[in-house]
Design a protein around this motif. Structure first.
Motif, PDB file in Angstrom:
ATOM      1  N   ASP A 131      14.451 -13.807   1.014  1.00  0.00           N
ATOM      2  CA  ASP A 131      13.253 -14.445   1.567  1.00  0.00           C
ATOM      3  C   ASP A 131      11.993 -13.662   1.260  1.00  0.00           C
ATOM      4  N   ALA A 132      12.127 -12.343   1.107  1.00  0.00           N
ATOM      5  CA  ALA A 132      10.953 -11.476   0.959  1.00  0.00           C
ATOM      6  C   ALA A 132      11.295 -10.273   0.094  1.00  0.00           C
ATOM      7  N   VAL A 133      10.255  -9.653  -0.418  1.00  0.00           N
ATOM      8  CA  VAL A 133      10.392  -8.442  -1.242  1.00  0.00           C
ATOM      9  C   VAL A 133       9.424  -7.381  -0.735  1.00  0.00           C
ATOM     10  N   ALA A 182      10.180 -13.171  -8.124  1.00  0.00           N
ATOM     11  CA  ALA A 182      10.037 -13.707  -6.768  1.00  0.00           C
ATOM     12  C   ALA A 182       9.617 -15.178  -6.813  1.00  0.00           C
ATOM     13  N   ARG A 183       8.691 -15.494  -7.682  1.00  0.00           N
ATOM     14  CA  ARG A 183       8.237 -16.884  -7.828  1.00  0.00           C
ATOM     15  C   ARG A 183       9.385 -17.792  -8.289  1.00  0.00           C
ATOM     16  N   PHE A 186       5.781 -11.231  -0.186  1.00  0.00           N
ATOM     17  CA  PHE A 186       5.852 -10.076  -1.076  1.00  0.00           C
ATOM     18  C   PHE A 186       4.909  -8.989  -0.562  1.00  0.00           C
ATOM     19  N   VAL A 187       5.480  -7.826  -0.271  1.00  0.00           N
ATOM     20  CA  VAL A 187       4.698  -6.672   0.170  1.00  0.00           C
ATOM     21  C   VAL A 187       4.708  -5.628  -0.934  1.00  0.00           C
ATOM     22  N   MET A 188       3.530  -5.265  -1.399  1.00  0.00           N
ATOM     23  CA  MET A 188       3.378  -4.306  -2.495  1.00  0.00           C
ATOM     24  C   MET A 188       2.803  -2.996  -1.967  1.00  0.00           C
ATOM     25  N   ILE A 189       3.508  -1.889  -2.235  1.00  0.00           N
ATOM     26  CA  ILE A 189       2.952  -0.565  -1.950  1.00  0.00           C
ATOM     27  C   ILE A 189       2.163  -0.141  -3.181  1.00  0.00           C
ATOM     28  N   SER A 190       0.860  -0.104  -3.045  1.00  0.00           N
ATOM     29  CA  SER A 190      -0.027   0.218  -4.160  1.00  0.00           C
ATOM     30  C   SER A 190      -0.571   1.640  -3.966  1.00  0.00           C
TER      31      SER A 190
END
Length: 215
Positions: A66-68, A98-99, A106-110
């Motif tokens: 469901d999520a990343v 993901a798409r 989608f959670v991105m650690i930048s």
């Protein structure tokens, strides 16, 4: 929520896996590169473990997700070539997969100041440029995103309190990796973090409260 953690064996990733594993509302799939890392993931509480290499096809890791949370990274001191492979291309591929898989969160650690990549010091400019390119790719993807840009990272014990705003006015300070992980996990289910980019440092506000009051 079934959550794929990419970069699960990294310093932030291990905290993320542990926190998701403790949460009754989440099911965590830890993506690791090597079979010998499996035992650690099991001990951290991973519900599922997937072997996947960011330099190869890793689309199989998305089955049923469901999520990343993407927390993989080459670090600011690796070669330009490896930074390009992991921080730009693999991150962009993670968004694309993901798409294709109908993942919506989608959670991105930048990285802090990724939006100022062109003015970064020469020794980290390539790293910042790669992070910015990955962030922009996520923004344009149509996924519901959260982009977290933490300040300098430490291995200090979590404080459970942060300072999180859309743009910091002061870059002095640092933040424990464990608090970054908690921020990523909390972001999964908070409306206030949907389609938001924010920067963070250690602060005095509990993580959940800080995220609900982002400005």
């Amino acid at each position: 929520m079934r959550v794929l953690v990419i970069g699960a064996n990294g310093q932030i990733g291990r905290h993320v896996v542990r926190m998701l594993g403790l949460s009754p509302e989440h099911e965590v799939n830890a993506m690791i590169r090597k079979e010998e890392q499996r035992k650690d993931m099991e001990e951290l509480g991973a519900d599922h473990i997937t072997i996947g290499d960011l330099e190869q096809d890793f689309s199989h890791a998305y089955n049923g997700m469901d999520a990343v949370i993407f927390t993989a990274g080459s670090g600011g001191h690796t070669s330009k070539e490896q930074t390009e492979v992991i921080d730009r291309k693999a991150a962009q591929q993670a968004v694309d997969e993901a798409r294709k898989s109908d993942v919506t969160r989608f959670v991105m650690i930048s990285s802090i100041m990724a939006d100022e990549a062109e003015s970064a010091p020469d020794n980290i400019k390539h790293y910042m440029q790669a992070k910015l390119a990955a962030d922009e790719h996520l923004i344009e993807s149509g996924l519901v995103y959260t982009i977290i840009r933490p300040g300098p990272l430490t291995n200090d014990a979590a404080r459970g309190t942060i300072h999180a705003v859309k743009k910091l006015d002061n870059y002095d300070g640092s933040v424990p990796r464990e608090d970054v992980a908690a921020t990523a996990v909390n972001s999964l289910t908070l409306k206030e973090t949907e389609n938001v980019i924010f920067e963070m440092m250690t602060g005095d506000v509990p993580v959940g409260e800080a995220l609900k009051n982002l400005k």
